[in-house]
Design a protein around this motif. Structure first.
Motif, PDB file in Angstrom:
ATOM      1  N   UNK A 104       0.116  -2.662   4.737  1.00 33.79           N
ATOM      2  CA  UNK A 104      -1.217  -2.548   4.146  1.00 33.79           C
ATOM      3  C   UNK A 104      -1.142  -1.791   2.823  1.00 33.79           C
ATOM      4  N   UNK A 105      -0.435  -0.660   2.828  1.00 33.46           N
ATOM      5  CA  UNK A 105      -0.333   0.136   1.610  1.00 33.46           C
ATOM      6  C   UNK A 105       0.322  -0.610   0.467  1.00 33.46           C
ATOM      7  N   UNK A 165      -6.887  -7.704   9.897  1.00 32.31           N
ATOM      8  CA  UNK A 165      -5.908  -7.073   9.012  1.00 32.31           C
ATOM      9  C   UNK A 165      -6.047  -7.564   7.576  1.00 32.31           C
ATOM     10  N   UNK A 166      -6.208  -8.869   7.379  1.00 33.36           N
ATOM     11  CA  UNK A 166      -6.309  -9.422   6.027  1.00 33.36           C
ATOM     12  C   UNK A 166      -7.547  -8.901   5.320  1.00 33.36           C
ATOM     13  N   UNK A 167      -8.675  -8.883   6.008  1.00 35.73           N
ATOM     14  CA  UNK A 167      -9.912  -8.406   5.402  1.00 35.73           C
ATOM     15  C   UNK A 167      -9.862  -6.907   5.126  1.00 35.73           C
ATOM     16  N   UNK A 168      -9.092  -6.171   5.913  1.00 39.49           N
ATOM     17  CA  UNK A 168      -8.883  -4.753   5.625  1.00 39.49           C
ATOM     18  C   UNK A 168      -8.174  -4.584   4.287  1.00 39.49           C
ATOM     19  N   UNK A 169      -7.147  -5.402   4.059  1.00 35.14           N
ATOM     20  CA  UNK A 169      -6.425  -5.343   2.774  1.00 35.14           C
ATOM     21  C   UNK A 169      -7.358  -5.708   1.623  1.00 35.14           C
ATOM     22  N   UNK A 170      -8.186  -6.728   1.806  1.00 31.13           N
ATOM     23  CA  UNK A 170      -9.132  -7.134   0.761  1.00 31.13           C
ATOM     24  C   UNK A 170     -10.112  -5.999   0.462  1.00 31.13           C
ATOM     25  N   UNK A 171     -10.650  -5.385   1.513  1.00 27.06           N
ATOM     26  CA  UNK A 171     -11.638  -4.319   1.330  1.00 27.06           C
ATOM     27  C   UNK A 171     -11.044  -3.121   0.606  1.00 27.06           C
ATOM     28  N   UNK A 172      -9.870  -2.689   1.027  1.00 25.56           N
ATOM     29  CA  UNK A 172      -9.246  -1.516   0.406  1.00 25.56           C
ATOM     30  C   UNK A 172      -8.824  -1.836  -1.027  1.00 25.56           C
ATOM     31  N   UNK A 173      -8.408  -3.079  -1.279  1.00 23.68           N
ATOM     32  CA  UNK A 173      -8.047  -3.478  -2.650  1.00 23.68           C
ATOM     33  C   UNK A 173      -9.253  -3.380  -3.572  1.00 23.68           C
ATOM     34  N   UNK A 226       0.477   6.009 -10.387  1.00 22.11           N
ATOM     35  CA  UNK A 226      -0.739   5.631  -9.678  1.00 22.11           C
ATOM     36  C   UNK A 226      -0.433   4.678  -8.530  1.00 22.11           C
ATOM     37  N   UNK A 227       0.523   3.781  -8.727  1.00 21.84           N
ATOM     38  CA  UNK A 227       0.891   2.844  -7.659  1.00 21.84           C
ATOM     39  C   UNK A 227       1.494   3.578  -6.476  1.00 21.84           C
ATOM     40  N   UNK A 228       2.362   4.570  -6.737  1.00 25.35           N
ATOM     41  CA  UNK A 228       2.964   5.338  -5.642  1.00 25.35           C
ATOM     42  C   UNK A 228       1.906   6.102  -4.859  1.00 25.35           C
ATOM     43  N   UNK A 229       1.007   6.771  -5.579  1.00 26.16           N
ATOM     44  CA  UNK A 229      -0.055   7.516  -4.899  1.00 26.16           C
ATOM     45  C   UNK A 229      -1.063   6.572  -4.247  1.00 26.16           C
ATOM     46  N   UNK A 230      -1.225   5.383  -4.821  1.00 29.24           N
ATOM     47  CA  UNK A 230      -2.175   4.427  -4.252  1.00 29.24           C
ATOM     48  C   UNK A 230      -1.761   3.919  -2.883  1.00 29.24           C
ATOM     49  N   UNK A 232      -0.398   5.737  -0.467  1.00 25.38           N
ATOM     50  CA  UNK A 232      -0.867   6.713   0.515  1.00 25.38           C
ATOM     51  C   UNK A 232      -2.377   6.633   0.685  1.00 25.38           C
ATOM     52  N   UNK A 233      -3.112   6.437  -0.416  1.00 26.91           N
ATOM     53  CA  UNK A 233      -4.565   6.313  -0.312  1.00 26.91           C
ATOM     54  C   UNK A 233      -4.953   5.083   0.511  1.00 26.91           C
ATOM     55  N   UNK A 234      -4.236   3.982   0.301  1.00 26.23           N
ATOM     56  CA  UNK A 234      -4.534   2.758   1.049  1.00 26.23           C
ATOM     57  C   UNK A 234      -4.240   2.938   2.534  1.00 26.23           C
ATOM     58  N   UNK A 235      -3.155   3.652   2.863  1.00 28.41           N
ATOM     59  CA  UNK A 235      -2.834   3.911   4.267  1.00 28.41           C
ATOM     60  C   UNK A 235      -3.942   4.731   4.919  1.00 28.41           C
ATOM     61  N   UNK A 236      -4.431   5.751   4.220  1.00 28.65           N
ATOM     62  CA  UNK A 236      -5.513   6.568   4.761  1.00 28.65           C
ATOM     63  C   UNK A 236      -6.788   5.752   4.937  1.00 28.65           C
ATOM     64  N   UNK A 237      -7.123   4.939   3.955  1.00 33.44           N
ATOM     65  CA  UNK A 237      -8.345   4.134   4.036  1.00 33.44           C
ATOM     66  C   UNK A 237      -8.253   3.124   5.171  1.00 33.44           C
TER      67      UNK A 237
END
Length: 305
Positions: A104-105, A165-173, A226-230, A232-237
């Protein structure tokens, strides 16, 4: 003698290849090196989950429902981290959960990176009324997305598209896309006024080549951080959505979903909640430490003297 030694060290540093110079700057931050080691370990677990995990993440052992971990009273080496409320091995689910959470991240980061670069460069590529219209439309859309709290917006998107799972990736993106767009736009605007860009324009370089070959490589340093930190943010979201039941759906082994399934046993069997929470904590902190090291290594102003 001291000046000669200093000059020799400076000459040696100048002869280092860019990769070696980057690693020399990165390893000065011990926290970043430790974070990189932990992240590498988690990635290895995710890639080799089918080999390392002792059981299938969905296999149920009806004779060992909510079995205690090996360090607790009544625990056994058969299930090192115990089992959940359905008799599934916690260690196996944690290992396979690393694969889902990292996927996901990385997926969110990859899509946000590519779309953000395209939209950010589109804001500054065109001139005249068309360029102003595109810049205004994109920036106002990003402002609108950022005006809504990230978790609320992610919940709204998943509620419209459906929880999976797919919609989770779309939402967080969608939630994290404005970060990349604004960063690329600001970096590109700063670079467009430099002499090498003016020289490229005078030489007759086309707009696409100017943006993607001349300007973009000089904007990559902040984007990489920003990509590296992003990630971790995506994993949390994604974990937050999973905890609310809007992320990856059972029986998928995802850390946020595991937390949601175990919350009713927080008093009787606290390890069911503690272990997925620790997995999220350690992974996110390690990625953030690694991101800090990347920032220090890629930005000469941040390097330690």
């Amino acid at each position: 003698m001291a000046e000669a030694a200093a000059d020799a060290r400076a000459a040696g540093a100048a002869e280092l290849s860019p990769l070696r110079a980057f690693w020399a700057a990165f390893r000065e931050n011990r926290g970043a090196v430790a974070g990189l080691a932990v992240v590498a370990f988690v990635v290895l677990l995710a890639l080799l989950a089918d080999v390392i995990a002792p059981y299938s993440p969905t296999e149920q052992f009806r004779d060992a429902v909510r079995a205690a971990p090996v360090w607790a009273d009544g625990g056994s080496s058969r299930f090192v981290f115990g089992t959940d409320s359905l008799g599934r091995d916690m260690l196996s689910r944690l290992i396979h959960g690393a694969r889902v959470s990292l996927f996901i991240g990385v997926a969110v980061m990859g899509v946000s990176f590519v779309v953000g670069v395209l939209l950010g460069l589109a804001c500054v590529s065109f001139r005249g009324a068309l360029g102003t219209a595109i810049d205004t439309a994109v920036t106002r859309l990003m402002d609108l997305i950022m005006a809504v709290p990230s978790l609320v917006l992610a919940i709204l998107v998943v509620a419209v598209l459906g929880p999976n799972l797919v919609n989770t990736i779309v939402a967080v993106t969608i939630v994290y896309l404005p970060r990349y767009v604004r960063l690329v736009r600001a970096s590109a605007l700063a670079e467009l006024g430099r002499d090498y860009v003016v020289a490229a324009r005078v030489a007759g370089v086309g707009p696409l080549r100017l943006m993607f070959v001349t300007v973009l490589p000089n904007c990559l340093s902040p984007l990489i951080v920003q990509a590296a930190l992003g990630i971790s943010d995506a994993i949390l979201e994604a974990a937050a959505l999973g905890f609310l039941g809007l992320g990856a759906q059972p029986p998928t082994a995802e850390w946020g979903t595991m937390l949601a399934d175990a919350r009713e046993f927080i008093r009787s069997d606290p390890w069911l909640v503690t272990l997925p929470g620790l997995a999220i904590l350690v992974t996110v902190v390690s990625i953030n430490l690694m991101g800090d090291g990347l920032r220090d290594a890629l930005d000469p102003k941040m390097r330690r003297s």
